[in-house]
Write an enzyme that holds these catalytic residues in place. Structure first.
Site, PDB file in Angstrom:
ATOM      1  N   GLY A  43     -11.531  25.331  33.679  1.00  0.00           N
ATOM      2  CA  GLY A  43     -10.967  26.671  33.561  1.00  0.00           C
ATOM      3  C   GLY A  43     -11.350  27.512  34.749  1.00  0.00           C
ATOM      4  N   GLY A  45     -11.969  31.907  36.004  1.00  0.00           N
ATOM      5  CA  GLY A  45     -12.111  33.302  35.611  1.00  0.00           C
ATOM      6  C   GLY A  45     -12.281  34.177  36.828  1.00  0.00           C
ATOM      7  N   ASP A 164     -24.989  40.181  24.748  1.00  0.00           N
ATOM      8  CA  ASP A 164     -23.578  39.876  24.465  1.00  0.00           C
ATOM      9  C   ASP A 164     -23.460  38.778  23.414  1.00  0.00           C
ATOM     10  OD1 ASP A 164     -20.872  40.257  24.675  1.00  0.00           O
ATOM     11  OD2 ASP A 164     -20.618  38.938  26.396  1.00  0.00           O
TER      12      ASP A 164
END
Length: 734
Positions: A43, A45, A164
């Site tokens: 992936g 980002g 988070d």
């Protein structure tokens, strides 16, 4: 196979023996540092790409490579990105000794790029688990807490605050079903002394406590709050923002459970309530305190439930990432950009007994705003809280809110001037029966909220809660430019009819007008008192229409930026605005459950009617200006006669609120996207769902149909943008 490490390569897979990439021509690196062989792109980002790799020095054991190649223009943004990337490496090195935290294997520079190598975990996130199995029961939740709390206790013992904790950042490991805590990219060390940066926001809205959004303060009790919010999500399968009543300042999650004919014990209720107190000093001050109270419930619990849901059969690999390129994998084993760690050598826990989970229920239909996380662009470390044990109330005054961002970088090369339907791209695996997925792009570092196709050129725009607008090549799916200027999350984008201007609306209460060709910020329109939720441009290109959370609609003169009119009678938060193609009317929908039809010429209300049983989330107008499409939190899509306001047909099938709809140019088909993570293609004549696409792993927030009618774009909370082509069996009819 061998994977190309060029961050812009569209087809990075190559044969093992290749010397140069057959797609982009870049020289291939067969082994980083002579050791780590990249074999597959997982992936990408905002910071770069994540690759699955083989470690030649460990018998080709799997590992994950995170490449640092941030798509930023300004030196300030680059410094922040480097700081965050370096910070994650330091945290992983310090914390990786724990068997339930991914270990850092290596951190180095090669060919002017930074690389971080992590252990690989075969597993899935709790967010994926929720979407497939539904909410946890009390026993499952308690066993989850008993597994995750010792990890958090270890993190705090190292003087680190995670900041988070969400269901996306907790994995269930396939080998033994144990929890693994990931994504330390925004973690903070308690004894670090750095000045706070105004406007810095760390964490995910709904999960993070208020002190994190006011100067970036964080304490052990802050993580405990986030874990409590995560528990509510797991217990109700509803995001925390839906479970809080801001008018009365209280949590309403127990009401959700009652609506589902469910309940939990008083003991667990007391624990969750204390974890979620607004005031830091009213919460548990340490994980040990939570574990003490939880131990009193432990003996009452049944054995833990099955940790291997049928959606994730043994052997399935669904990698999950930390902050760069974090998007959930699918149960089919197709990777989607998550960065994992690897299972430890710790002996597996005994296999638990099976316990069927409560069926998934739809989200509560209410007038509350759709839950969304805070924008999370790369950020600098802000001033730390005091060391453990010192009262958080002794902090200095909070810094003022952020108001501006650096301008965007130099303009990109001019895009093609003739729009073409996407074609000739390698097809991706998909769940669809009627569509081919041409590409899946990821560059936003938070939820993608909106997409818009340029009506003239071969480009499209996207907006996200990372405070950014991005321009893309429609044909290739390659990002052209990032437009930086909004100070908070961007909710909506729209092009002018001539394709020369791009309009964006944001949570910073502003509207910005950009050059669609150069990316230059041309004008900022200020007038709304709260978030701008929707923008549209009149058919003649002379006016901008905007709606907001301040219960107003404003009509602006595009040439001057002046507010010309603010229609009377809005009365409710506006969620969506759409303009008819003939330029005669526009329609709005919002939290009052009504559709309102307005005269474009006079800005007077022509008609208003109750359209849904809950808030209207999105509206659209057909290309021939004959029909209105609407959708809402009641999970229903409806078509209306624009001239009479009578309902033509309703479409039922989604099991969460519907966030986006679009009608094909010939009015034969309607495409919808929902928080149930599905896209549905409906036959407008019969009301039947012709196809259900489940390739997104989180809420689908945006749908835009190409002017040809044969392809469309979807985007969602999984941070992915996907381009779809309708195959010939249905494409002939379009």
């Amino acid at each position: 196979m061998l994977c190309c490490l060029n961050a812009h390569c569209q087809k990075p897979l190559n044969p093992d023996e290749a010397k140069k990439c057959r797609s982009c021509g870049a020289p291939l690196v067969h082994a980083l540092r002579g050791r780590y062989r990249p074999v597959r792109l997982l992936g990408q980002g905002g910071f770069g790409r994540t690759y699955l790799a083989q470690d030649k020095d460990r018998l080709n054991a799997k590992c994950v490579i995170k490449q640092f190649a941030p798509q930023v223009r300004s030196s300030r943004a680059m410094n922040k990105a480097i700081s965050l990337f370096n910070q994650e490496a330091v945290r992983l090195y310090e914390l990786g000794e724990h068997p339930q935290i991914p270990a850092l294997l290596a951190y180095f520079e090669q060919d002017n790029l930074l690389y971080l190598v992590q252990q690989y975990i075969e597993g899935h996130s709790l967010a994926q688990e929720l979407s497939r199995q539904g909410p946890f029961n009390e026993a499952q939740l308690c066993h989850f807490l008993l597994d995750i709390l010792p990890i958090l206790q270890f993190v705090h013992s190292k003087q680190v605050i995670h900041r988070d904790i969400t269901p996306m950042n907790i994995l269930r490991r396939n080998i033994d079903g144990r929890m693994v805590l990931i994504d330390f990219g925004v973690a903070k060390q308690l004894n670090m002394q750095m000045p706070a940066q105004p406007g810095t926001r760390i964490g995910t809205e709904g999960y993070s406590p208020i002190e994190q959004f006011r100067g970036g303060q964080a304490y052990p009790a802050s993580d405990i709050y986030s874990l409590g919010a995560t528990c509510l999500h797991l217990l109700t399968n509803t995001r925390p923002d839906y479970l809080y009543d801001p008018l009365n300042g209280e949590w309403i999650w127990q009401t959700y459970l009652m609506d589902q004919n469910r309940s939990i014990s008083d003991g667990l209720t007391v624990i969750l309530t204390r974890m979620l107190q607004d005031m830091v000093n009213d919460r548990y001050q340490s994980v040990a305190d939570v574990l003490t109270d939880l131990s009193h419930l432990e003996q009452q619990l049944s054995p833990p439930p099955s940790v291997f849901p049928s959606s994730f059969p043994k052997g399935t690999r669904t990698p999950t990432a930390t902050s760069s390129g974090r998007t959930s994998g699918r149960s089919s084993g197709r990777s989607s950009g998550q960065s994992p760690g690897q299972s430890s050598g710790r002996s597996p826990a005994p296999m638990p007994t099976s316990d069927k989970r409560t069926p998934q229920s739809p989200s509560r239909s209410s007038g509350q705003r759709r839950n969304r996380p805070s924008s999370r662009p790369p950020v600098a470390i802000t001033s730390p809280p005091p060391p453990m044990g010192r009262s958080p109330r002794s902090q200095p005054p909070l810094p003022p809110p952020r108001r501006s961002r650096p301008p965007s970088g130099p303009p990109p090369s001019q895009p093609p001037t003739v729009p073409q339907e996407p074609s000739n791209l390698p097809l991706l695996e998909t769940s669809s029966q009627l569509c081919q997925c041409l590409y899946s792009a990821s560059a936003h570092t938070s939820w993608v909220t909106s997409v818009a196709l340029n009506p003239i050129t071969d480009t499209f725009a996207s907006s996200g809660l990372d405070d950014q607008v991005k321009l893309w090549n429609t044909h290739t799916g390659q990002m052209i430019q990032t437009l930086v200027g909004h100070a908070r999350g961007v909710n909506t984008v729209a092009f002018s009819p001539n394709g020369k201007l791009l309009i964006s609306g944001s949570d910073d209460y502003s509207i910005k007008v950009w050059s669609a060709e150069s990316g230059e910020l041309l004008r900022t329109l200020v007038g709304h008192d709260r978030d701008v939720t929707s923008v549209a441009v009149s058919a003649d290109g002379n006016y901008i229409l905007s709606g907001g959370a301040d219960r107003s609609i404003r009509i602006w003169e595009l040439a001057t930026g002046r507010v010309l009119k603010s229609p009377f009678g809005v009365a409710s938060i506006v969620r969506s605005i759409a303009v008819s193609g003939d330029g005669s009317v526009f329609v709005s929908g919002g939290l009052d459950r009504k559709l309102k039809l307005w005269s474009m010429k006079t800005a007077e209300l022509a008609r208003s009617w109750t359209a849904h049983r809950a808030a209207v989330t999105t509206v659209t107008v057909s290309a021939n200006s004959q029909m209105i499409g609407s959708a809402g939190k009641d999970q229903v899509v409806k078509l209306w006669d624009l001239h009479t306001g009578k309902m033509i047909r309703e479409f039922k099938g989604h099991n969460r609120e519907v966030n986006a709809i679009a009608i094909t140019p010939n009015n034969q088909y309607l495409i919808s996207g929902s928080s149930d993570a599905s896209i549905r293609i409906w036959d407008t004549a019969s009301g039947k769902a012709l196809d259900v696409i489940t390739d997104h792993t989180d809420s689908v927030n945006a749908i835009a149909i190409h002017k040809s009618g044969n392809s469309f774009i979807s985007a969602g909370s999984d941070r992915l943008i996907k381009m779809w082509r309708l195959i010939e069996t249905i494409g002939r009819k379009l």
